[in-house]
Design a protein around this motif. Structure first.
Motif, PDB file in Angstrom:
ATOM      1  N   TYR A   1       5.906  15.009  -4.852  1.00 35.99           N
ATOM      2  CA  TYR A   1       7.160  14.552  -4.654  1.00 35.99           C
ATOM      3  C   TYR A   1       7.832  13.904  -4.311  1.00 35.99           C
ATOM      4  N   PHE A   2       7.514  12.946  -3.996  1.00 35.67           N
ATOM      5  CA  PHE A   2       8.585  11.160  -4.072  1.00 35.67           C
ATOM      6  C   PHE A   2       9.724  10.852  -5.225  1.00 35.67           C
ATOM      7  N   THR A   3       8.558  10.856  -6.083  1.00 38.62           N
ATOM      8  CA  THR A   3       9.058  10.745  -7.892  1.00 38.62           C
ATOM      9  C   THR A   3       9.812  11.224  -8.268  1.00 38.62           C
ATOM     10  N   ALA A   4       9.349  12.593  -8.037  1.00 39.39           N
ATOM     11  CA  ALA A   4      10.493  14.264  -8.549  1.00 39.39           C
ATOM     12  C   ALA A   4      11.574  13.756  -7.415  1.00 39.39           C
TER      13      ALA A   4
ATOM     14  N   ARG B   1      12.942  11.210  -6.425  1.00 41.28           N
ATOM     15  CA  ARG B   1      13.438   9.546  -7.148  1.00 41.28           C
ATOM     16  C   ARG B   1      14.628  10.128  -8.179  1.00 41.28           C
ATOM     17  N   LEU B   2      13.427  10.791  -9.389  1.00 38.57           N
ATOM     18  CA  LEU B   2      14.199  10.658 -10.576  1.00 38.57           C
ATOM     19  C   LEU B   2      15.367  11.654 -10.538  1.00 38.57           C
ATOM     20  N   SER B   3      15.214  12.426 -10.089  1.00 38.03           N
ATOM     21  CA  SER B   3      16.328  13.770  -9.242  1.00 38.03           C
ATOM     22  C   SER B   3      17.855  12.961  -8.183  1.00 38.03           C
ATOM     23  N   ARG B   4      17.639  12.204  -7.796  1.00 39.22           N
ATOM     24  CA  ARG B   4      18.595  11.716  -7.358  1.00 39.22           C
ATOM     25  C   ARG B   4      19.974  10.839  -8.692  1.00 39.22           C
ATOM     26  N   ILE B   5      19.161   9.753  -9.255  1.00 41.97           N
ATOM     27  CA  ILE B   5      19.134  10.017 -10.206  1.00 41.97           C
ATOM     28  C   ILE B   5      19.761   9.664 -11.738  1.00 41.97           C
ATOM     29  N   VAL B   6      18.476  10.885 -11.740  1.00 39.17           N
ATOM     30  CA  VAL B   6      19.714  12.045 -12.493  1.00 39.17           C
ATOM     31  C   VAL B   6      20.900  12.779 -12.234  1.00 39.17           C
ATOM     32  N   ALA B   7      21.245  13.146 -11.235  1.00 30.44           N
ATOM     33  CA  ALA B   7      22.094  14.454 -10.297  1.00 30.44           C
ATOM     34  C   ALA B   7      23.211  12.665 -10.570  1.00 30.44           C
TER      35      ALA B   7
ATOM     36  N   MET C   1       1.099  -1.401  -0.075  1.00 30.31           N
ATOM     37  CA  MET C   1       0.023  -0.018  -0.193  1.00 30.31           C
ATOM     38  C   MET C   1       1.045   1.184   0.232  1.00 30.31           C
ATOM     39  N   LEU C   2       1.800   1.163   1.084  1.00 34.76           N
ATOM     40  CA  LEU C   2       2.699   2.347   0.772  1.00 34.76           C
ATOM     41  C   LEU C   2       3.172   2.481  -0.554  1.00 34.76           C
ATOM     42  N   GLU C   3       3.802   1.541  -0.897  1.00 40.59           N
ATOM     43  CA  GLU C   3       4.291   2.008  -2.348  1.00 40.59           C
ATOM     44  C   GLU C   3       3.648   2.574  -3.429  1.00 40.59           C
ATOM     45  N   ASN C   4       2.458   2.226  -3.263  1.00 40.84           N
ATOM     46  CA  ASN C   4       1.296   2.679  -4.225  1.00 40.84           C
ATOM     47  C   ASN C   4       1.257   4.514  -3.666  1.00 40.84           C
TER      48      ASN C   4
END
Length: 142
Positions: free
Chosen positions: A11-14, A16-22, A1-4
């Motif tokens: 906020y969370f997905t942005a 996550r993406l920021s950390r990967i691209v950084a 449930m938390l995963e969904n």
């Protein structure tokens, strides 16, 4: 449930993406000896020698105090210098800074190629434009 909840949270997905691209950007810009943000500041100066600190902040979406700190750091590395004209502080590249230009653009192209190889060039470009549009919308709503 938390995963969904997390997958549906901007906020969370942005972040996550920021950390990967950084991480990708830091790896690609490592050969320049600069962090990606410092390199992007130099790219802005290459594009417009004599750019003001205010313009740099607007282009890079950074606060004036952050821009000042970055300029001080790049000045200490003898990559840029500032010339005060009236109330404006104008930024120029030094010869040493100009020597990095080709390397910095190569790093930028390598980063772009790296994520394009994963996402697809068209999809990467579309995602980048969409993220820029969404950022502008959210920034202007506050």
């Amino acid at each position: 449930m938390l995963e969904n909840y997390l997958k549906e949270c901007l906020y969370f997905t942005a972040n996550r993406l920021s950390r990967i691209v950084a991480k990708m950007a830091e790896e690609e810009f490592r050969i320049s000896g600069l962090s990606p943000t410092y390199a992007y500041l130099l790219m802005a100066v290459y594009d417009k020698e004599g750019i003001s600190q205010k313009e740099l902040g607007e282009i890079l979406h950074l606060n004036p105090s952050t821009i000042t700190r970055f300029i001080e750091k790049l000045t200490a590395k003898n990559l840029i210098y500032n010339k005060v004209e009236g109330r404006l502080s104008l930024i120029y590249t030094t010869e040493k800074g100009k020597e990095l230009e080709e390397t910095i653009y190569k790093c930028w192209m390598n980063l772009r190629r790296r994520y394009s190889d994963i996402l697809g060039e068209k999809e990467g470009d579309e995602l980048t434009l969409l993220l820029d549009q969404v950022s502008n919308q959210l920034e202007n709503k506050e």
